[in-house]
Each structure stands twice: as structure tokens, then as C-alpha cells.
Design a protein around this motif. Structure first.
Motif, short mmCIF file in Angstrom:
data_model
loop_
_atom_site.label_atom_id
_atom_site.label_comp_id
_atom_site.label_asym_id
_atom_site.label_seq_id
_atom_site.Cartn_x
_atom_site.Cartn_y
_atom_site.Cartn_z
N VAL A 67 0.92 -1.20 -0.01
CA VAL A 67 -0.14 -0.04 -0.18
C VAL A 67 0.79 1.26 0.02
O VAL A 67 0.48 2.32 -0.93
N GLY A 68 2.13 1.24 0.62
CA GLY A 68 2.88 2.13 0.61
C GLY A 68 3.27 2.64 -0.72
O GLY A 68 3.52 3.78 -0.78
N LEU A 69 3.56 1.74 -1.63
CA LEU A 69 3.87 2.09 -2.89
C LEU A 69 2.95 2.89 -3.62
O LEU A 69 3.21 3.75 -4.65
N LEU A 70 1.89 2.95 -3.28
CA LEU A 70 0.40 3.69 -3.80
C LEU A 70 0.54 5.08 -3.21
O LEU A 70 0.05 6.19 -3.64
N ARG A 71 0.94 5.06 -1.78
CA ARG A 71 0.54 6.45 -1.02
C ARG A 71 1.94 7.27 -0.53
O ARG A 71 1.54 8.38 -0.11
N ILE A 72 2.90 6.53 -0.38
CA ILE A 72 4.17 7.10 0.27
C ILE A 72 5.02 7.62 -1.02
O ILE A 72 5.69 6.59 -1.73
#
Length: 702
Positions: free
Chosen positions: A227-232
Motif C-alpha cells: 500500500v505504501g507504494l501507492l501512497r508514500i
């Protein structure tokens, strides 16, 4: 009065029902089973054709039938048609078949869908697969239909989610349903994987306020990284670069020993011959020649490694053959025309392996200008000489570059940690060995890692104050965040973890790069001493998780085993895994010692070879943590067993620890122990009397 109509037979009564086609026979007729009962219905060839024909895959299909009974009560279909989702009459029959448990939910333009969903949620029976097949028809708009069930029947939600998963057939879930799936079972790893896939497939469907979703606290580390790849922002590039650096760092330090030995030239053999020339004029033993050739191979391995870092390397050692210069007396290599390098070949001991630390050297050297010469450690396997060629005793073994160190680095560490308290670090004039944790790699080795860590540090500095961002931040080692001053210890950290992180932040404040391996080893030793002085036990099981790096493991993918050790988790190459070994050994030592309140140790000292000693209340100095410096008499090779831990191994009268493998307590290069000599005498075979048979040598067997 009798009329023609009164004698004409009455047509049989008919009734509609919904059935599931059971079988189609080779001759073209078949049978169906009514839903909600065990009645069997005959389908003649005409009815089968109305349904699409014998080859239409009819078994398992839901159909609407008009049936009639013959004189014996057997049912036959008078009319047949595939079930239509917009058929209101069929919907009524379906609700009747499933008991009308949710008939109040029937609405819309496809009234047959709700009862079919109820049947599909049933645990077993022929109706379930048939209902699933009917729902697979295009245009069923299942998410919207299931929404009504979700709101009206909360106790059905687990069954609805299971049904939804079957209907998706491997496709990504809608984000809303994937969120519900997780909320029903936050510990379900499969549900988290489905949520990640849904967000990846539809990133624009990110729910409003979803970064503050409380369930992020329960997500597994891999899901947070996805998910971090999408939001961070920039987390993908920084993570991938860090992982690539760790893999490349390890690759460049490992060399195939057999290939290295095959590349030795006649000049290399001549140089090794000079090193093992005997003063009595006799030929050297093959084992001596093998050892010197291995040392020469180590020099060439070090040259190849340094050259691979983009450094200009000159082979100084080979100049000994020509005798044109004396520079070879103090260095083996020259880097960039300015820096001398003294290569130290460390042959792996029986039990020490990559942690072996014994060599033949007297001191740190200086070149003709007085500049210190750098030491470069190379770990080599045991070798043998066969027909003039060098080969490994263990097939497939490798030569490993351990790193570099210098007199200045070691002296600086000694001053820093001795002044900080807790331990004293000693260095000696006779440099016969350094601990395996003293080696680390030059700045050029870590360029790619440092660039990736700098980018990661910028990502961390720019994180928003959301629950998801905080959870992603935890995917970095807590010790790395402490080095950066990026995050204070968390409330869920144990007191021991909080104390270590606070000490670490203070000890490394204001510096940019990751500390070298020797610094970490001394910091861990100092932490153990300070914990004990403060009356605390040393809990290595609580401290090891502080080095965990889920972000690195995620981006390593198939190579993720590389990032499970504390050193690589910080981007530090630790081929001998000295850091985790030291943490566990200190935990074992602390468990073997009485509590600090019962046994106060003083004057804790780390010797130049890594041995830890301390003064006990009786005033005697005893070894607390060590490695074996003895030899295995039968094999005539170094033992190297480690760690030797006070309380686990027997202490000798001299205060040193006795190795359980070879019975040695004292490295004879440093000291002599009378008790050791007595033990050696007791182990020697009895002298053979005149005329008696000599004992059989061990290599000949009994």
C-alpha cells in the motif's frame, strides 16, 4: 344427458416450478430435479431441444418448467426454458424453494437475483452450484445486490464475503468489499492480500479518509509495503535502490575459490616459493606451499575487489621478485597511488568459519612517508597442494572479502567507548589478530547504499501525520530511525528497547552515515555493561527486533533471506554475522551470570582480539566472552570454536574459559598456563617401553 365433452378425457393439471437439470442421456432425453424437493422430472427430446440441445452443457443449469403428472404420479415437463434473472414468476418460485427467508429483499429489475444469492450462500446441496452458475450471467450487478443483503442481514456478512470471493473468480475485488473483508477478520492475511490487490487495480477508488483507517495497525508488514507504494511518495524508488545495493554489496565480496586458484600465474607460484623458503635449504612441506599460495590468492582477490570499486590498484607484492623496491615490506597493494594496503589472509578454522580471526602479523604498518597502511581482511578456505596445483579441501568453497580497517579507526573507537563508560577497549602493540567484527568495507563499497538511505531519510522526513504513514514508518528498523533522530521510542517498545534507542540516538547524534560494524559491536558490548551496571538483565530477544527491516525484505523479493540479519538490515555487510552472534552470546552470558544485584562486575574490558574480561568481587579477573585460540591436535588445524561463554564453559584456574572442542584455555601466542600444560600432559599417550609395540597413529586407524 351424455355429451361429447363429458366423455372427452380431461387434460392433466400442470404447475410451474424451478428445477436443476440432472442428466442428459445419449439418446437425447434427460431428467431434472425440482428445487426444494426430491421430485425427479422427465425431459423428453423436445424439452431438451428447448433448453439448447444435448450438447449445450445442460447438467447443473437452473430451468423453469411447466410439469404434469401421469396416472402413476410421475412428472414430465410440458414446457422448458432457461431461468431468466428478470422473470418475476421464477423469482417467486425460487423464494418458495429457499423458504422465503429474505423475500423482503426482492426488488429491482432482476428479481431472481436475490433468491439465487440466498441459495448460493447455502452450505451444501445441488442448488448452490446451480445458483452460482445462474449468477454468473452477464448484467447481474452483484455488488449492488449484495449491498442490500449487507445492510439488512448483518449476521450473513461472513457468508456474503465468502460468496463474493467465489463470484470474483480470481479477479480483483471492488475496494469497498475488500475493506469489508478485512474489517470482518483483521488477522486474515488473505483478506489483506485481497485489499492490496483491489487498491492496486483501482488506485483512484481510494476511500476518503482511508489513510486514518484504524485497521492499518493490524496489517502485516508486506501489505503495508504494498500500500505504501501507492501512497508514500518515492518509497518505491528508495526501497528498490536500497535492496539493490544490499544484494550488489554482498555479490562483489564473494569470489569462487577454484577459479581464483586456477588463475594463479607462474610468477605467483614463484612469489609463494620465496615466502616459504626454509633456512636449512630443504624443500618446504606441501602444506606450507599451499598456505603461501592461498595468501597470494587472497592478495589477488583483494586487488580484484578494490578494482571493482573503481579504484586504481597496483600489485606491490609481486615486485619482491624483481627486488626493484622495498615497498613490498610494508604493503601488498597500492590504491590510487597514495594508500598502502596490507592484505591479511585469514584461513577459516574448523569451528570459526567466517568468524575466524587468526593470522600472522606483528603490527599495523606505515609506508615510507609514515602514512598508516590499511589492513584488508580476506577469509580463505583450507587448501591442499596436488600435483603442483592449489585446490580447496571443500568443493565449491569461496574466498570472501571481510573488509578493511586501520590503526586510526581502532584507536578512535578505543577512545570513544572507553570515555563513554561501561567498558574499556584495549589495543596491543603485538597485533596477532583482530575480532571478526573489526572488519568493514571502504566508503566506495557503500556509495549506492548511502545514496538510497539518504533518499529514504528524505521520504521519512516528508511523511504526513496519518496512521498509514506511521505504520509504514515502522517498516524501517527502529535503530535506523533512532540514528536519524526521526522517531522517538514508541510506547509499545519495552523498557529495554527504549533505553537502547535512547542511548543510540545520543551516541550517534549529528552524524549522517550508518555506523561501521566495529562501532556497532562495541556499542552492543557497552549496552550490555551499562544495562548490568544499572541492575537490568540483557534481553537479546527484545533487542533483535529493533533491527528488523520489513521494507528491505519486501523489495528484496526472492533474495529476502539476505536482509534478515541485523547487519544487512541496516545496509552493513556482515558476512560472518558477528552482530547477531554477539547479541545472542551476551544474552547467554547474562542468563548464565547471577543477577546484577548478586554479582557486581567491575573493570569490564574488551581486549584487542575481542575477548571480554571482567573483575569479580573476589578481585580475580575472569574471561566472560571469548573464542578458542587453540588447535585440534588430531587434525593439526586451528579450532576457532565460538562463542565461549562464562557459566556455560568451564573456567580454568588462570581465569580463562576452556574450549569444549579442543580443551584449550590459552592461546600460546599471548601467554602460558600451567593448568593447560598439565591437561595437555594428561592427554598425551603414554611413552612406549623398550620392546613394546608402538601405538597405531590416528591416521592409520585401529
Amino acid at each position: 344427458m351424455i355429451t361429447p365433452d363429458s366423455v372427452r378425457p380431461k387434460p392433466p393439471s400442470t404447475r410451474p416450478l424451478v428445477a436443476c437439470v440432472d442428466t442428459i442421456k445419449p439418446r437425447g432425453f434427460g431428467f431434472a430435479q425440482a428445487l426444494g424437493s426430491s421430485e425427479s422430472i422427465f425431459l423428453n427430446e423436445g424439452r431438451v431441444r428447448e433448453l439448447g440441445g444435448p450438447d449445450a452443457g445442460l447438467p447443473g443449469m437452473l430451468v423453469t418448467l411447466t410439469v404434469a403428472a401421469d396416472a402413476q404420479g410421475r412428472l414430465a415437463a410440458a414446457k422448458a426454458a432457461p431461468l431468466r434473472l428478470d422473470d418475476a414468476d421464477a423469482a417467486s418460485l425460487l423464494w418458495a424453494a429457499c423458504g422465503g427467508v429474505a423475500a423482503d429483499l426482492a426488488c429491482g429489475t432482476l428479481p431472481a437475483v436475490p433468491p439465487l444469492l440466498v441459495m448460493a450462500m447455502a452450505p451444501a446441496g445441488i442448488a448452490r452450484p446451480a445458483a452460482l452458475r445462474a449468477l454468473a450471467a452477464p448484467g447481474a450487478d452483484l455488488p449492488a445486490r449484495l449491498e442490500a443483503f449487507w445492510a439488512a442481514r448483518p449476521n450473513w456478512r461472513p457468508a456474503l464475503l465468502a460468496l463474493f470471493g467465489e463470484l470474483q473468480e480470481g479477479r480483483a475485488w471492488p475496494v469497498g468489499w475488500a475493506v469489508r473483508d478485512v474489517e470482518q477478520a483483521t488477522e486474515n492475511a488473505a483478506a489483506w492480500a485481497r485489499l492490496c490487490a483491489a487498491l492496486e487495480a483501482r488506485p483512484r477508488d481510494w476511500p476518503a479518509g482511508f489513510d486514518a483507517w484504524p485497521h492499518w495497525d493490524h496489517a502485516d508488514a508486506a501489505s503495508i509495503q504494498r500500500v505504501g507504494l501507492l501512497r508514500i511518495s518515492n518509497s518505491r524508488v528508495a526501497g528498490q535502490q536500497f535492496a539493490a545495493a544490499v544484494v550488489e554489496q554482498r555479490r562483489r565480496t564473494v569470489m569462487d575459490a577454484a577459479r581464483l586458484f586456477e588463475a594463479l600465474t607462474p610468477d605467483d607460484h614463484a612469489l609463494a616459493g620465496l615466502w616459504c623458503r626454509r633456512s636449512d635449504g630443504n624443500d618446504p612441506f606441501p602444506a606450507e606451499v599451499a598456505q603461501m599460495l592461498t595468501a597470494r590468492a587472497a592478495e589477488k582477490a583483494a586487488a580484484a575487489y578494490l578494482n571493482g570499486l573503481g579504484l586504481a590498484v597496483a600489485d606491490v607484492a609481486i615486485e619482491q621478485l624483481a627486488g626493484s623496491t622495498d615497498a613490498w615490506r610494508v604493503m601488498d597493494l597500492n590504491v590510487d597511488g597514495m594508500h598502502g594496503v596490507d592484505v591479511k589472509n585469514i584461513r577459516r578454522s574448523k569451528y570459526g568459519r567466517l568468524q575466524s580471526s587468526r593470522w600472522k602479523v606483528k603490527r599495523f604498518k606505515r609506508d615510507a612517508s609514515g602514512a598508516p597502511v590499511l589492513l584488508c581482511g580476506v577469509s580463505s578456505p583450507h587448501t591442499k597442494l596436488q600435483y603442483g596445483a592449489l585446490s580447496c579441501q571443500d568443493f565449491g568453497d569461496s574466498v570472501r572479502i571481510l573488509g578493511v580497517t586501520s590503526a586510526g579507526e581502532f584507536a578512535g573507537l578505543r577512545r570513544a567507548f572507553s570515555h563513554a563508560g561501561g567498558i574499556t577497549v584495549r589495543t596491543g602493540e603485538r597485533l596477532l589478530e583482530l575480532p571478526a567484527w573489526a572488519w568493514d568495507y571502504p566508503i566506495a563499497h557503500y556509495r549506492q547504499r548511502d545514496a538510497a538511505l539518504l533518499q529514504l531519510r528524505e521520504v521519512v522526513a516528508g511523511l504526513p501525520s496519518t496512521r498509514l504513514a506511521e505504520r509504514w514508518r515502522r517498516g524501517l528498523p527502529a535503530v535506523l530511525l533512532a540514528l536519524w533522530g526521526a522517531a522517538p521510542p514508541r510506547p509499545d517498545h519495552t523498557p529495554a528497547q527504549q533505553r537502547l534507542l535512547q542511548r543510540l540516538a545520543m551516541a550517534w547524534a549529528g552524524r549522517q552515515q550508518v555506523p561501521r560494524l566495529a562501532w556497532w559491536a562495541l556499542f552492543v558490548l557497552q549496552t550490555w555493561a551499562q544495562e548490568r551496571a544499572a541492575g537490568h538483565r540483557f534481553d537479546q530477544d527484545a533487542l533483535l527486533p529493533l533491527f528488523d527491516n520489513p521494507l528491505l525484505r519486501f523489495h528484496l523479493g526472492p533474495n529476502q533471506a539476505v536482509g534478515t540479519s541485523p547487519g544487512p538490515a541496516l545496509g552493513i555487510d556482515d558476512p560472518a554475522e558477528m552482530l547477531p552472534m554477539l547479541l545472542r552470546a551476551l544474552g547467554r552470558l547474562d542468563a548464565a551470570l547471577p543477577p546484577p544485584q548478586q554479582l557486581a562486575l567491575s573493570n569490564l574490558t574488551v581486549l584487542f582480539n575481542g575477548v571480554l574480561v571482567g573483575t569479580f568481587p573476589d578481585g580475580r579477573r575472569r574471561t566472560l566472552l571469548a573464542h578458542c585460540g587453540g588447535r585440534l591436535p588430531d587434525l593439526m588445524i586451528d579450532c576457532g570454536h565460538r562463542p565461549l561463554v562464562y557459566g556455560e564453559q568451564v573456567s580454568c584456574a588462570c581465569g580463562r574459559l576452556i574450549c569444549p572442542k579442543c580443551g584449550t584455555c590459552t592461546d600460546t601466542r599471548y601467554a602460558v598456563c600451567e593448568a593447560q600444560q598439565q591437561r595437555d600432559e594428561a592427554r598425551r599417550p603414554p611413552a612406549v617401553e623398550q620392546g613394546a609395540a608402538a601405538p597405531t597413529p590416528f591416521w592409520q586407524g585401529r
